[in-house]
Write an enzyme that holds these catalytic residues in place. Structure first.
Site, PDB file in Angstrom:
ATOM      1  N   TYR A 142       0.806  -1.131  -0.021  1.00 20.88           N
ATOM      2  CA  TYR A 142      -0.026  -0.089   0.074  1.00 20.88           C
ATOM      3  C   TYR A 142       1.086   1.183  -0.093  1.00 20.88           C
ATOM      4  CZ  TYR A 142      -3.413   3.292   1.679  1.00 20.88           C
ATOM      5  OH  TYR A 142      -4.210   4.547   1.755  1.00 20.88           O
ATOM      6  N   ASP A 237       9.250   3.145   0.219  1.00 21.02           N
ATOM      7  CA  ASP A 237       8.246   3.712   0.794  1.00 21.02           C
ATOM      8  C   ASP A 237       8.215   3.403   2.469  1.00 21.02           C
ATOM      9  OD1 ASP A 237       5.842   4.715   2.104  1.00 21.02           O
ATOM     10  OD2 ASP A 237       4.528   3.885   0.641  1.00 21.02           O
ATOM     11  N   LYS A 265       3.566   9.003   9.128  1.00 17.61           N
ATOM     12  CA  LYS A 265       3.450   8.371  10.176  1.00 17.61           C
ATOM     13  C   LYS A 265       4.406   8.886  11.357  1.00 17.61           C
ATOM     14  CE  LYS A 265       0.560   4.789   8.091  1.00 17.61           C
ATOM     15  NZ  LYS A 265       0.641   4.015   7.121  1.00 17.61           N
TER      16      LYS A 265
HETATM   17  C1  LIG Z   1       0.027   4.538   5.898  1.00 13.48           C
HETATM   18  C2  LIG Z   1       0.843   4.317   4.557  1.00 13.48           C
HETATM   19  C3  LIG Z   1       0.925   5.318   3.522  1.00 13.48           C
HETATM   20  C4  LIG Z   1      -0.200   6.539   3.274  1.00 13.48           C
HETATM   21  O1  LIG Z   1      -0.033   7.466   4.416  1.00 13.48           O
HETATM   22  P1  LIG Z   1      -1.083   8.471   4.914  1.00 13.48           P
HETATM   23  O2  LIG Z   1      -0.724   9.336   5.777  1.00 13.48           O
HETATM   24  O3  LIG Z   1      -2.195   7.264   5.602  1.00 13.48           O
HETATM   25  O4  LIG Z   1      -1.565   8.892   3.495  1.00 13.48           O
HETATM   26  C5  LIG Z   1       1.738   5.203   2.333  1.00 13.48           C
HETATM   27  N1  LIG Z   1       2.499   4.280   2.411  1.00 13.48           N
HETATM   28  C6  LIG Z   1       2.672   3.208   3.604  1.00 13.48           C
HETATM   29  C7  LIG Z   1       3.784   2.245   3.486  1.00 13.48           C
HETATM   30  C8  LIG Z   1       1.817   3.345   4.503  1.00 13.48           C
HETATM   31  O5  LIG Z   1       1.912   2.226   5.425  1.00 13.48           O
END
Ligand SMILES: *Cc1c(COP(=O)(O)O)cnc(C)c1O
Length: 426
Positions: A142, A237, A265
């Site tokens: 994701y 990511d 995060k």
């Molecule tokens: C949570 C998440 C996102 C998206 O971040 P948001 O602040 O919810 O937009 C992107 N990449 C990874 C790996 C994530 O866990």
């Protein structure tokens, strides 16, 4: 009716599904979401006065637990001077310097407001810098909800190149190619089939949105080598892994170098923050230096920077936190495995650093296909049993259990005991 139930009844009338993010709804596990009033350390309290040991941690940001006094103080101290200016503040410089000092292989940073925005912007930069259109991502990873990334993203129905969501055009999905996590051949195959067209390979260095799937030995380095061979950029990511696996994130933890890194995060300490980072030569292609446009009214917001900086400062001052969290996660992993065996439950527990996930399957989970073999009904029962006993887990099989530095030995013992009782009644 409980207060949470009353609030949910009001919520569904004015918020789609009663929530502002689908992962908060309890649809995958049955029942109704608990409304939270406060958090302290590893514990959260709901509207009905029920207390839980929290393993969601706002989906990752609360690596030090809730309401850490240093972070709250930083926010209070900053906010009395005003909330936003749309002009530079010193805190943004400090934040960028801090990130550059902690994370290997990066020279410059751009702050944004969410992980979604960080990824979306990093992809634009990768495309701008390479002059190529296509992106390779992995099934089950994701990367936020931008159009191009809503392809094979987590637990939705999956077909290659087909969007997971209505409203995403075929055009937006067409340039997203899907490979299998932990399968280098699937990546090379796509690179071969699209010569000179792939701008970047984007990966969660530890896949943490299909439960927790660690990279096999050599997988990340293999991606590095393939990107070098085919002239594509490698994007880590690190929205979950950044500042969680190690102070320098997955690049430090696995010793593999990425061209661009995205954060979210943890970097906001609980406030809405994201960032993307890379070498000077790449990052100077972003506006106003370069011709890759990206902007944000509230980007680098001083209050958000104050919270994030305070959290990163604690992580740098206390490097032992990483060992403590890893030991805690190992403790839970061992106890889950023992209890599953004792009660004859088919279970595989994956763990990396402070992330873990029990899957209700006897198949080793090393990719999304394997993750999907988990018995999600069993997970739902397990989740509800744990909730009854005061342990708040993610309301979905395909999410990580986030251990924080605030989880005490007592919390861990309580959790292990609750898990044993829950598995016994499955
Ligand atoms: C949570 C998440 C996102 C998206 O971040 P948001 O602040 O919810 O937009 C992107 N990449 C990874 C790996 C994530 O866990």
């Amino acid at each position: 009716m409980t207060r949470s139930e009353q609030l949910f009844e009001r919520a569904v009338k004015v918020l789609p599904g009663g929530v502002n993010s689908p992962v908060r709804a309890f649809r995958a596990v049955g029942g109704k979401p608990r409304f939270i009033v406060k958090g302290l350390g590893s514990h959260i309290l709901d509207e009905d006065g029920l207390e839980y040991i929290d393993y969601v941690g706002s989906w990752g940001p609360m690596v030090l637990g809730h309401s850490h006094p240093d972070i709250l103080k930083a926010v209070y101290d900053r906010m009395v001077n005003g909330l936003s200016f749309g002009a530079p503040t010193a805190l943004e410089v400090e934040m960028a310097e801090k990130i550059v000092s902690m994370v290997p292989n990066i020279e410059m940073v751009r702050m944004v407001n969410s992980g979604t925005e960080a990824v979306m912007s990093a992809l634009r930069l990768a495309r701008g810098a390479t002059g190529r259109d296509k992106i390779i991502k992995f099934e089950g990873c994701y990367h936020g909800h931008s159009d191009a990334m809503l392809v094979g993203a987590g637990s939705g129905a999956l077909t290659q190149g087909e969007p997971d969501s209505k409203g995403v055009t075929k055009g937006a999905a067409r340039d997203t190619l899907m490979a299998q996590y932990n399968d280098l051949a699937s990546v090379e195959c796509l690179l071969d089939a699209n010569p000179g067209e792939v701008a970047a390979v984007i990966v969660e260095p530890v896949a943490a949105n299909m439960g927790v799937v660690p990279p096999k030995d050599g997988f990340l380095q293999g991606l590095r080598n393939l990107c070098d061979k085919y002239g594509a950029l490698l994007i880590f990511d690190e929205v979950i892994t950044g500042f969680r696996l190690a102070a320098g994130g997955a690049q430090e933890y696995f010793g593999v170098r990425a061209d661009l890194v995205t954060f979210g995060k943890i970097i906001g300490g609980g406030m809405p923050v994201g960032a993307y980072a890379g070498s000077r030569s790449l990052m100077e292609q972003v506006a106003p230096c370069g011709s890759v446009y990206q902007a944000g009214t509230l980007s680098g917001n001083p209050v958000a920077m104050a919270a994030g900086l305070a959290q990163l400062q604690i992580l740098t001052d206390h490097p032992e936190i990483y060992t403590v969290m890893e030991t805690s996660a190992q403790y839970l992993t061992n106890h889950l495995r023992m209890s599953a065996e004792k009660h004859g439950v088919n279970m595989r527990v994956n763990q990396v650093g402070s992330l873990l996930c029990p899957y209700f399957t006897d198949t080793p989970v090393d990719c999304f296909t394997a993750a999907k073999t988990s018995d999600t009904e069993k997970y739902a029962k397990y989740f509800n049993q744990m909730l009854l006993r005061g342990v708040y887990l993610a309301p979905s099989q395909f999410e990580a259990m986030f251990v924080s530095s605030a989880h005490t030995q007592k919390d861990l013992q309580f959790t292990a005991q609750a898990a044993e009782e829950s598995l016994a009644v499955l």
